[in-house]
Design a protein around this motif. Structure first.
Motif, PDB file in Angstrom:
ATOM      1  N   LYS A 235      84.904  24.589  22.543  1.00 38.61           N
ATOM      2  CA  LYS A 235      85.564  24.376  21.252  1.00 38.61           C
ATOM      3  C   LYS A 235      84.656  23.614  20.292  1.00 38.61           C
ATOM      4  N   GLN A 236      83.757  22.803  20.840  1.00 37.64           N
ATOM      5  CA  GLN A 236      82.805  22.044  20.027  1.00 37.64           C
ATOM      6  C   GLN A 236      81.498  22.811  19.836  1.00 37.64           C
ATOM      7  N   LYS A 237      81.514  24.095  20.152  1.00 36.53           N
ATOM      8  CA  LYS A 237      80.362  24.995  19.968  1.00 36.53           C
ATOM      9  C   LYS A 237      79.189  24.662  20.891  1.00 36.53           C
ATOM     10  N   VAL A 238      79.511  24.175  22.083  1.00 37.63           N
ATOM     11  CA  VAL A 238      78.489  23.930  23.099  1.00 37.63           C
ATOM     12  C   VAL A 238      78.894  24.721  24.336  1.00 37.63           C
ATOM     13  N   ALA A 239      78.121  25.729  24.668  1.00 41.51           N
ATOM     14  CA  ALA A 239      78.459  26.582  25.805  1.00 41.51           C
ATOM     15  C   ALA A 239      77.641  26.193  27.027  1.00 41.51           C
ATOM     16  N   ILE A 240      78.336  25.688  28.040  1.00 41.80           N
ATOM     17  CA  ILE A 240      77.687  25.426  29.327  1.00 41.80           C
ATOM     18  C   ILE A 240      78.572  26.010  30.421  1.00 41.80           C
ATOM     19  N   ALA A 241      77.977  26.363  31.524  1.00 38.93           N
ATOM     20  CA  ALA A 241      78.716  26.931  32.643  1.00 38.93           C
ATOM     21  C   ALA A 241      79.442  25.821  33.397  1.00 38.93           C
ATOM     22  N   LYS A 242      80.617  26.141  33.896  1.00 40.89           N
ATOM     23  CA  LYS A 242      81.399  25.144  34.639  1.00 40.89           C
ATOM     24  C   LYS A 242      80.681  24.705  35.907  1.00 40.89           C
ATOM     25  N   GLU A 243      79.825  25.536  36.435  1.00 41.44           N
ATOM     26  CA  GLU A 243      79.081  25.195  37.649  1.00 41.44           C
ATOM     27  C   GLU A 243      78.071  24.078  37.397  1.00 41.44           C
TER      28      GLU A 243
END
Length: 148
Positions: free
Chosen positions: A104-112
């Motif tokens: 939502k804050q425009k930071v895409a990281i994988a949950k892993e």
């Protein structure tokens, strides 16, 4: 017979390795199953070019992950949860929820990549470690607030 392995094969070698194998093993097992190619000079140069290109891409990804790690260390993630007695939450904050809030804050990281020893079940500020595939490390400040 000299071959280049196209896949990892236990007790023989890893993908991209140049190996010397028996003629029958190479022609009857490795080549028909597309596990290897005959090591001609053109194939060897093609494999080395691919390896250099992959290494360059890996280095670029590592650089971008270091920049993202620095950015994450300065961020705060606010998550609202229903709470009960003694600031205990109904449910838990998991790596999936943290990844969704970061998205939502425009930071895409994988949950892993999010390293939670155990799910967060209390309100307040919590430091959560993030381990990137390149080896870069960071920490996010997760603030769990009671839902109004």
């Amino acid at each position: 017979m000299k071959i280049i392995l196209l896949k990892d094969i236990p007790e023989i070698g890893r993908k991209g390795d140049i190996k010397d194998v028996r003629e029958g093993f190479g022609r009857n097992f490795l080549l028909p199953r597309c596990l290897a190619k005959i090591a001609t000079p053109s194939v060897v140069s093609e494999i080395s070019r691919d390896a250099k290109r992959r290494e360059g891409a890996r280095a670029a990804a590592a650089d971008s992950e270091k920049i993202l790690a620095e950015r994450l260390s300065q961020m705060e993630v606010h998550i609202s949860m229903k709470t009960g007695d003694k600031d205990k939450t109904f449910g838990a904050v998991s790596a999936i929820k943290i990844a969704q809030e970061l998205k939502k804050q425009k930071v895409a990281i994988a949950k892993e990549w999010i390293d939670l020893d155990k799910p967060i079940k209390t309100t307040g500020a919590h430091a959560v470690a993030v381990q990137f595939p390149s080896g870069a490390k960071s920490a996010i400040k997760v603030i769990v607030e009671p839902e109004a």
